[in-house]
Scaffold this motif. Structure first.
Motif, PDB file in Angstrom:
ATOM      1  N   LYS A 174       0.329  -1.026  -0.695  1.00  0.00           N
ATOM      2  CA  LYS A 174      -0.107  -0.004  -0.518  1.00  0.00           C
ATOM      3  C   LYS A 174       1.153   1.189  -0.164  1.00  0.00           C
ATOM      4  CE  LYS A 174      -4.007   1.461   2.395  1.00  0.00           C
ATOM      5  NZ  LYS A 174      -4.967   1.726   3.772  1.00  0.00           N
ATOM      6  N   ASP A 175       1.954   1.485   0.632  1.00  0.00           N
ATOM      7  CA  ASP A 175       3.012   2.262   0.897  1.00  0.00           C
ATOM      8  C   ASP A 175       3.402   2.712  -0.509  1.00  0.00           C
ATOM      9  OD1 ASP A 175       1.930   2.632   3.869  1.00  0.00           O
ATOM     10  OD2 ASP A 175       3.923   1.933   4.517  1.00  0.00           O
ATOM     11  N   PRO A 176       3.861   1.951  -0.810  1.00  0.00           N
ATOM     12  CA  PRO A 176       4.437   2.716  -2.095  1.00  0.00           C
ATOM     13  C   PRO A 176       3.351   2.888  -3.489  1.00  0.00           C
ATOM     14  CG  PRO A 176       5.233   0.050  -1.485  1.00  0.00           C
ATOM     15  CD  PRO A 176       4.454   0.655  -1.211  1.00  0.00           C
ATOM     16  N   PHE A 177       2.691   1.629  -3.719  1.00  0.00           N
ATOM     17  CA  PHE A 177       1.080   2.376  -4.473  1.00  0.00           C
ATOM     18  C   PHE A 177       0.510   3.518  -4.281  1.00  0.00           C
ATOM     19  CE2 PHE A 177      -3.200   3.081  -5.493  1.00  0.00           C
ATOM     20  CZ  PHE A 177      -3.477   2.771  -6.614  1.00  0.00           C
TER      21      PHE A 177
ATOM     22  N   LEU B  22       0.729   6.740  -6.745  1.00  0.00           N
ATOM     23  CA  LEU B  22      -0.679   7.142  -6.802  1.00  0.00           C
ATOM     24  C   LEU B  22      -0.532   9.031  -7.263  1.00  0.00           C
ATOM     25  CD1 LEU B  22      -3.630   7.115  -6.984  1.00  0.00           C
ATOM     26  CD2 LEU B  22      -3.596   7.181  -5.144  1.00  0.00           C
ATOM     27  N   GLU B  23       0.177   9.713  -6.242  1.00  0.00           N
ATOM     28  CA  GLU B  23       0.630  10.674  -5.903  1.00  0.00           C
ATOM     29  C   GLU B  23       0.922  11.304  -7.175  1.00  0.00           C
ATOM     30  OE1 GLU B  23       0.582  14.479  -3.698  1.00  0.00           O
ATOM     31  OE2 GLU B  23      -0.709  12.712  -2.861  1.00  0.00           O
ATOM     32  N   LYS B  24       1.890  10.931  -7.228  1.00  0.00           N
ATOM     33  CA  LYS B  24       3.203  11.187  -7.941  1.00  0.00           C
ATOM     34  C   LYS B  24       1.684  10.861  -9.799  1.00  0.00           C
ATOM     35  CE  LYS B  24       6.224   8.033 -10.258  1.00  0.00           C
ATOM     36  NZ  LYS B  24       7.497   7.444  -9.832  1.00  0.00           N
TER      37      LYS B  24
ATOM     38  N   GLU C 130       7.512  -3.153  -9.410  1.00  0.00           N
ATOM     39  CA  GLU C 130       7.479  -1.474  -9.275  1.00  0.00           C
ATOM     40  C   GLU C 130       6.436  -1.719 -11.480  1.00  0.00           C
ATOM     41  OE1 GLU C 130      10.795  -3.321  -8.890  1.00  0.00           O
ATOM     42  OE2 GLU C 130       9.823  -2.621  -6.707  1.00  0.00           O
ATOM     43  N   GLU C 131       6.709  -2.704 -11.797  1.00  0.00           N
ATOM     44  CA  GLU C 131       6.559  -3.264 -13.085  1.00  0.00           C
ATOM     45  C   GLU C 131       4.737  -2.961 -12.890  1.00  0.00           C
ATOM     46  OE1 GLU C 131       8.689  -6.884 -14.314  1.00  0.00           O
ATOM     47  OE2 GLU C 131       9.964  -5.927 -14.622  1.00  0.00           O
ATOM     48  N   ALA C 132       4.508  -3.808 -11.751  1.00  0.00           N
ATOM     49  CA  ALA C 132       2.888  -3.595 -11.618  1.00  0.00           C
ATOM     50  C   ALA C 132       1.797  -2.250 -11.252  1.00  0.00           C
ATOM     51  CB  ALA C 132       2.650  -4.985 -11.030  1.00  0.00           C
ATOM     52  N   MET C 133       2.785  -1.417 -11.039  1.00  0.00           N
ATOM     53  CA  MET C 133       2.699  -0.140 -10.321  1.00  0.00           C
ATOM     54  C   MET C 133       1.715   0.251 -10.912  1.00  0.00           C
ATOM     55  SD  MET C 133       2.754   1.020  -7.332  1.00  0.00           S
ATOM     56  CE  MET C 133       4.834  -0.080  -6.171  1.00  0.00           C
ATOM     57  N   ASP C 134       1.631   0.371 -12.815  1.00  0.00           N
ATOM     58  CA  ASP C 134       0.614   1.259 -13.614  1.00  0.00           C
ATOM     59  C   ASP C 134      -0.625   0.515 -14.061  1.00  0.00           C
ATOM     60  OD1 ASP C 134       2.129   3.330 -13.873  1.00  0.00           O
ATOM     61  OD2 ASP C 134       2.466   3.036 -16.012  1.00  0.00           O
ATOM     62  N   ALA C 135      -0.625  -0.708 -13.572  1.00  0.00           N
ATOM     63  CA  ALA C 135      -1.601  -1.708 -13.947  1.00  0.00           C
ATOM     64  C   ALA C 135      -2.435  -1.343 -12.708  1.00  0.00           C
ATOM     65  CB  ALA C 135      -1.616  -3.209 -14.244  1.00  0.00           C
TER      66      ALA C 135
END
Length: 327
Positions: free
Chosen positions: A11-14, A18-20, A62-67
């Motif tokens: 959750k934290d890195p997501f 999200l903010e960025k 990291e690769e799944a962040m945009d999905a």
């Protein structure tokens, strides 16, 4: 690992991502409502599932962040439009977008969120992009179908429990299932594995929505976030209502039909009366049984996964944390 540590790990890195990726630009009246709904918190269940599943199948988080962001953006888009359709005053304990701005802003900002959710897939290579968007489009149209079933049920007096279960599968659980399958796709898992994890998510999603329906009637107003008894006030034909009609005695059945035909100024008495019928009829116990049954169906699909026992245990733990929740 404690449940909260496990969830915070994703959750934290997501939330940083999200903010960025969701900065307010011009015109502000389009983008501020988007940032507002995304900033209201919530469990972030679906993006966490995408990130977790990617890692469980050997991919990089990291690769799944945009999905994960696409899933969260789409989910929140559907909430903005659902709230307009339901004329809901609150979302996660805060004023809804259309109440804070206006209906037109809610519609347009929601539209923009739907388009943005597709744009987030553009960072993936062509083959993965095609798989992700194919699954996403199938899921998005099913969510719309589920919402239409939900609207149709409002004016129908012959809704069956199987129809209701299909509605919540489309409206809620397919998005949970897709969130998990996306993680498997990004990690390049075999089709058999990605299909099995989809089934895990689908069954867990149905259990999750049944639990949500239960909490709508019997949750704690302090922690639930939404208006407790909202479904009853809106005369929504939930599992509790449909099962009560099947099982209640003649007097309670007639009372329930009458209560669901009115929208009184003071809804407190109505909500209490309906809840009493839900309890007396045995519908509450049946709802708890169904929640458990779908949870167990989800766990059964874990046997088909070629994953280490420790990974399966993590998925089981996650399921248990969802089903034990009170919010």
């Amino acid at each position: 690992m404690a449940k909260t540590e496990f969830i915070d790990r994703y959750k934290d890195p997501f939330l940083v991502h999200l903010e960025k990726r969701s900065q307010v630009t011009e015109p502000k009246n389009l983008y501020e409502p988007i940032q507002y709904i995304l900033g209201l918190g919530g469990k972030r269940l679906r993006p966490i599932l995408t990130l977790m599943t990617t890692e469980l199948f050997g991919g990089k988080v990291e690769e799944a962040m945009d999905a994960a962001l696409a899933i969260e953006m789409f989910h929140n888009f559907s909430l903005v439009h659902d709230d307009i359709m339901d004329d809901a005053p609150l979302r996660r304990g805060k004023v809804t977008v259309h109440e804070k701005w206006d209906i037109n802003t809610g519609i347009l900002s929601g539209d923009a969120m739907l388009i943005l959710s597709y744009q987030f897939f553009e960072s993936y290579p062509p083959e993965i992009f095609k798989e992700l968007t194919t699954l996403f489009s199938k899921t998005a149209i099913e969510v719309c179908e589920g919402q239409q079933y939900d609207v149709d049920f409002e004016t129908r007096d012959d809704v069956t429990i199987p129809e209701y279960l299909k509605m919540i599968e489309y409206k809620t659980s397919v998005l949970v299932a897709a969130a998990m399958k996306m993680g498997a796709i990004i990690a390049k898992a075999p089709e058999k594995e990605s299909s099995a994890i989809y089934e895990f998510g689908r069954n867990l999603g149905i259990a999750f929505q049944l639990k949500d329906d239960y909490l709508d009637a019997f949750g704690d107003p302090e922690t639930f976030g939404k208006q407790v008894g909202g479904d009853i006030m809106e005369n929504k034909k939930t599992f509790l209502y449909l099962r009560s009609l099947e099982k209640a005695n003649q007097q309670n059945r007639e009372s329930l039909l009458h209560l669901y035909s009115i929208k009184p100024e003071d809804s407190t008495i109505k909500v209490q009366a309906v809840k009493s019928i839900f309890m007396e009829s045995g519908a509450v116990e049946d709802a708890k049984y169904e929640i458990e049954s779908y949870t167990q169906k989800a766990y059964k699909t874990l046997d088909e996964l070629n994953l280490p026992d420790s990974s399966k245990q993590l998925l089981r733990q996650f399921g248990e944390s969802l089903m034990q929740r009170t919010v």
